[in-house]
Every structure is written in C-alpha cells, then in structure tokens.
Enzyme design. Structure first.
Site, PDB file in Angstrom:
ATOM      1  N   ARG A  23       0.852  -1.187   0.000  1.00  0.00           N
ATOM      2  CA  ARG A  23       0.000   0.000   0.000  1.00  0.00           C
ATOM      3  C   ARG A  23       0.892   1.242   0.000  1.00  0.00           C
ATOM      4  O   ARG A  23       1.466   1.583   1.035  1.00  0.00           O
ATOM      5  CB  ARG A  23      -0.925  -0.014   1.227  1.00  0.00           C
ATOM      6  CG  ARG A  23      -2.206   0.799   1.020  1.00  0.00           C
ATOM      7  CD  ARG A  23      -2.924   1.036   2.329  1.00  0.00           C
ATOM      8  NE  ARG A  23      -2.167   1.964   3.136  1.00  0.00           N
ATOM      9  CZ  ARG A  23      -2.144   1.984   4.477  1.00  0.00           C
ATOM     10  NH1 ARG A  23      -2.859   1.113   5.164  1.00  0.00           N
ATOM     11  NH2 ARG A  23      -1.422   2.864   5.128  1.00  0.00           N
ATOM     12  N   HIS A  53      -4.249   4.681   3.990  1.00  0.00           N
ATOM     13  CA  HIS A  53      -5.396   3.772   4.062  1.00  0.00           C
ATOM     14  C   HIS A  53      -6.635   4.452   3.484  1.00  0.00           C
ATOM     15  O   HIS A  53      -7.435   3.842   2.786  1.00  0.00           O
ATOM     16  CB  HIS A  53      -5.657   3.382   5.527  1.00  0.00           C
ATOM     17  CG  HIS A  53      -6.941   2.656   5.722  1.00  0.00           C
ATOM     18  ND1 HIS A  53      -7.107   1.337   5.370  1.00  0.00           N
ATOM     19  CD2 HIS A  53      -8.133   3.066   6.220  1.00  0.00           C
ATOM     20  CE1 HIS A  53      -8.352   0.965   5.651  1.00  0.00           C
ATOM     21  NE2 HIS A  53      -8.997   1.995   6.160  1.00  0.00           N
ATOM     22  N   TYR A  92       3.497   5.714  10.785  1.00  0.00           N
ATOM     23  CA  TYR A  92       3.815   4.299  10.966  1.00  0.00           C
ATOM     24  C   TYR A  92       4.498   3.614   9.781  1.00  0.00           C
ATOM     25  O   TYR A  92       4.914   2.483   9.900  1.00  0.00           O
ATOM     26  CB  TYR A  92       2.555   3.510  11.384  1.00  0.00           C
ATOM     27  CG  TYR A  92       1.409   3.572  10.384  1.00  0.00           C
ATOM     28  CD1 TYR A  92       1.350   2.688   9.308  1.00  0.00           C
ATOM     29  CD2 TYR A  92       0.386   4.513  10.510  1.00  0.00           C
ATOM     30  CE1 TYR A  92       0.311   2.744   8.397  1.00  0.00           C
ATOM     31  CE2 TYR A  92      -0.659   4.579   9.602  1.00  0.00           C
ATOM     32  CZ  TYR A  92      -0.696   3.687   8.553  1.00  0.00           C
ATOM     33  OH  TYR A  92      -1.719   3.745   7.646  1.00  0.00           O
TER      34      TYR A  92
HETATM   35  C1  LIG Z   1     -15.579  -5.835  10.823  1.00  0.00           C
HETATM   36  C2  LIG Z   1     -14.760  -4.593  10.763  1.00  0.00           C
HETATM   37  N1  LIG Z   1     -13.821  -4.376  11.707  1.00  0.00           N
HETATM   38  C3  LIG Z   1     -13.046  -3.258  11.646  1.00  0.00           C
HETATM   39  C4  LIG Z   1     -13.242  -2.329  10.661  1.00  0.00           C
HETATM   40  C5  LIG Z   1     -12.360  -1.071  10.592  1.00  0.00           C
HETATM   41  N2  LIG Z   1     -11.448  -1.241   9.449  1.00  0.00           N
HETATM   42  C6  LIG Z   1     -11.705  -0.657   8.267  1.00  0.00           C
HETATM   43  S1  LIG Z   1     -10.543  -1.020   7.124  1.00  0.00           S
HETATM   44  C7  LIG Z   1      -9.663  -1.968   8.209  1.00  0.00           C
HETATM   45  C8  LIG Z   1      -8.389  -2.643   7.769  1.00  0.00           C
HETATM   46  C9  LIG Z   1      -8.606  -3.743   6.813  1.00  0.00           C
HETATM   47  O1  LIG Z   1      -7.371  -4.128   6.250  1.00  0.00           O
HETATM   48  P1  LIG Z   1      -7.288  -5.106   5.028  1.00  0.00           P
HETATM   49  O2  LIG Z   1      -8.273  -6.206   5.175  1.00  0.00           O
HETATM   50  O3  LIG Z   1      -5.862  -5.488   4.854  1.00  0.00           O
HETATM   51  O4  LIG Z   1      -7.789  -4.235   3.783  1.00  0.00           O
HETATM   52  P2  LIG Z   1      -7.136  -2.912   3.157  1.00  0.00           P
HETATM   53  O5  LIG Z   1      -7.776  -1.745   3.871  1.00  0.00           O
HETATM   54  O6  LIG Z   1      -5.668  -2.955   3.349  1.00  0.00           O
HETATM   55  O7  LIG Z   1      -7.529  -2.944   1.724  1.00  0.00           O
HETATM   56  C10 LIG Z   1     -10.288  -1.987   9.441  1.00  0.00           C
HETATM   57  C11 LIG Z   1      -9.771  -2.705  10.622  1.00  0.00           C
HETATM   58  C12 LIG Z   1     -14.268  -2.574   9.716  1.00  0.00           C
HETATM   59  N3  LIG Z   1     -14.510  -1.751   8.687  1.00  0.00           N
HETATM   60  N4  LIG Z   1     -14.995  -3.726   9.772  1.00  0.00           N
END
Ligand SMILES: Cc1ncc(C[n+]2csc(CCOP(=O)(O)OP(=O)(O)O)c2C)c(N)n1
Ligand SMILES: [Mg+2]
Length: 352
Positions: free
Chosen positions: A249, A253, A262
């Site tokens: 990435r 985010h 970080y």
């Molecule tokens: C069930 C749930 N828990 C927490 C969140 C908060 N949250 C949003 S994005 C994220 C990180 C997800 O990371 P990843 O699966 O690697 O996807 P990326 O954002 O890197 O595409 C989190 C913890 C959420 N949206 N849904």
C-alpha cells in the site's frame, strides 16, 4: 524486487517478458483502458475529496492491476463482491462514474441493484461479504448455471471470522468462488507481520482444501492469468480457489489516515516506482502496441469521463431529509411531523 519479501514464489508475466495465451492486441489495449480509467478515478477522487466534493475516500492507487486483471478474466454472468478498496470496480461493468461518486458523497443514488450489473454492494465491514459471495456462488451451482463469483478482500480480512466461514463453506459445498486477497501488507496501521504467523497468506488455502496461487499484484497479466484459471476451475465444478495478490500500500489507508506515523517512507517511494499502470504501459510499448499518442488519448478520455461523472453527481438534487426516517417507524411518534419540520428549518438555515 521490493515486493517479494519472502520465499514463496510469485507468479509473474511482465517481468518474465512472456505473453499470455489467448490475449490479442485488442484485449491488451482494453486492459490498459480499464487500468487508466481506475487510476484516473482514484486520482481525481482524491482531488474531489480535498475540494470537499466527496466524503472520506479509500484510495486504491497501485491496486488497479488486481482489479482490472481479475475483472477481465470474468464473463458478464459472473458476480463481483467488492470491498471499499474496490469501490469503483463496477465502472468496469458499466456502472456510471456518477453512481460510484454518489456512494462516496453519501447520496442515495450511490446504491445500485446488484442484479443489474452483477456487482454486489460495496462491503465496508471487513470480510463480511465473503460468506455472501460463497452463498451466492453455491446458489449458482445449485441452479445449474456455470456462473462464478469473486470476492475481493485484504490481508487484514483473513483474520476475520467471516472470511474463514465463507472460505470453508465454499470449499465444502464446491462453490465456484474466487477468493481474491489483496495483500497490500497493511490493515490501516497494522502490518502484515502482526496479522498472521503464516509464511504467506496463500498457505491458508491448504487448510480449506482448495488450491492457492500467489501472484505479483502489480502485474495485471499475472492477475488475469491466475483469475482465468480459477474461473475455469469454478465453471468445471472444481470449487473455489484462493489467490493472494501481493502488493504494497503506497498510499494512505484512506483520506482520514496519516501513514507518516507508521510507514517507512523510503519503502513507499520505492514501491511507487514499481506501480502497476506504468509497468504495463512499458510492456505494451515494448510489444509495439501502445504509442504516446494512443496513451494520451486513453488518458484524456478517462479524464473526460470523470469530469462528466462529477458534474452529473453534483447536478442531482440532495435527497429530502425525510429519507433518514423512511422505514424507521411503523407508527411514528405524535411529535414526528413537527420534529421533521424543525429539522428541515435547521438544515435550511445551515444550507442557506
Ligand atoms: C468488521 C470490521 N472491523 C473493523 C473495521 C475497521 N477497518 C476498516 S478497514 C480496516 C483494515 C482492513 O485491512 P485489510 O483487510 O488489509 O484491507 P485494506 O484496507 O488494506 O484494503 C479496518 C480494521 C471494519 N470496517 N470492519
Ligand atoms: Mg491490507
């Protein structure tokens, strides 16, 4: 190669300077158009956010190859289940730019009927759409159709219960599902090393008894090839496949995040040099398929599409505030009408 951070082999096409069977010149250029459209959508969306024209936005800069490569390996009858990271993937299925922009503007016109383009609603809860995709794929099989479903999710999602339930259900039922994991090595500020003790995410496939393949996620042709094989397996009744597309990435985010706190900024800069649209452009130039003039016209066309899309979105009237309460009460409280009138008065004052 900065992305090969461990011993597991990554499938590649561009770096090996090979060609993919069955892809003609037109297919290769169509892929390029899709990549450029997604890149342009993403870069313009960041600008629109800064200008206050859309709300919080999750960028997918550098992840376009995963999205375009995989969608091009599907047929129109196949189903797409995006996460917020693939919010604009429906553009490749004919969903208008204005519709997706409205989703980020919180306008009701940003929600579509999934059956229309076979694109499910964008999943904001991490991983919750994986069981939906598994169930839908199983349903297609029960109906005797040969359509498959693909679910997109991140490295972080592989730690969610819903992912495990969906993957296991799909494997047990032999559902024609492609599980496409975008391993961008971050879940907001949580690095992959804190997410799993598995050597590679693809190792998880074995636990469900399904094949897994690990590809260079910045190589659109490698993603295409791996997805095409997974789709063929699904259509042939051989069940689900897990694809780990390895990227990094190189953007925040989302617009509410400040990754300088970080990330290793040097690593981010190195990864940016390796981004997927430029890599593919160079490949097509080497093959003699893409010249400067054509590249410029594809980019100009994508920019026009975006300009039109934001103009259309902004021209739509704001929804009436009563929409917030529709389907909320079977029997509205006695004060409902006066409360609503008061809310309209306040909002009118704010807006005016
Ligand atoms: C069930 C749930 N828990 C927490 C969140 C908060 N949250 C949003 S994005 C994220 C990180 C997800 O990371 P990843 O699966 O690697 O996807 P990326 O954002 O890197 O595409 C989190 C913890 C959420 N949206 N849904
Ligand atoms: Mg991630």
């Amino acid at each position: 190669m900065p992305i090969a951070h461990d011993e597991h082999e990554l499938r590649r096409v561009i770096d090996e300077d090979r060609e993919v069977d069955g892809l003609g010149e037109q297919d290769l250029l169509d892929l390029y158009r899709s990549l450029v459209l997604l890149r342009t959508y993403d870069e313009r969306s960041l600008v629109y956010h800064r200008q206050g024209r859309i709300g919080t936005y999750a960028m997918f800069w550098g992840h376009e190859a995963i999205q375009a490569g995989s969608v091009h390996a599907l047929a129109g009858r196949d189903w797409v289940f995006p996460s917020y990271r693939e919010s604009a993937i429906g553009l490749l299925r004919g969903i208008p730019v204005s519709t997706v922009l409205q989703w980020w503007r919180g306008h009701p016109a940003g929600w579509w009927n999934p059956a229309e383009h076979r694109v499910a609603s964008i999943s904001v809860p991490v991983g919750s759409h994986v069981p939906h995709a598994a169930g839908l794929a199983w349903g297609e099989k029960l109906k005797g159709s040969d359509a498959v479903a693909i679910a997109y999710f991140g490295d972080g999602a592989t730690s969610e219960g819903a992912f495990h339930e969906g993957a296991n259900l799909a494997a047990v039922m032999g559902a024609p599902l492609v599980l496409l994991c975008n391993n961008n090595q971050w879940a907001i500020s949580t690095p992959l090393s804190a997410q799993t003790r598995a050597e590679a995410l693809v190792a998880k496939a074995a636990g469900y008894g399904m094949p897994g393949v690990r590809v260079d996620g910045t190589d659109v042709l490698a993603v295409f090839e791996a997805t095409r094989e997974a789709v063929e397996r699904g259509r042939a009744g051989e069940g689900p496949t897990f694809i780990e597309a390895v990227t990094y990435r190189a953007a925040p985010h989302g617009t509410a995040d400040d990754p300088r706190l970080y990330v290793d900024l040097e690593r981010v800069e190195a990864e940016k040099q390796h981004e997927c649209v430029g890599r593919y452009e160079t490949y097509l130039q080497r093959l003699g398929i893409l010249g400067d003039e054509l590249a410029e016209s594809v980019k100009a066309e994508a920019l026009d599409t975006m300009k039109q899309g934001i103009a259309e979105a902004e021209a739509m009237p704001a929804p009436d505030v009563s929409l917030l309460f529709e389907h909320t009460y079977a029997d509205p409280p006695a004060s409902f009408e006066t409360d609503l009138a008061e809310l309209r008065r306040i909002l009118g004052g704010e807006l005016g």
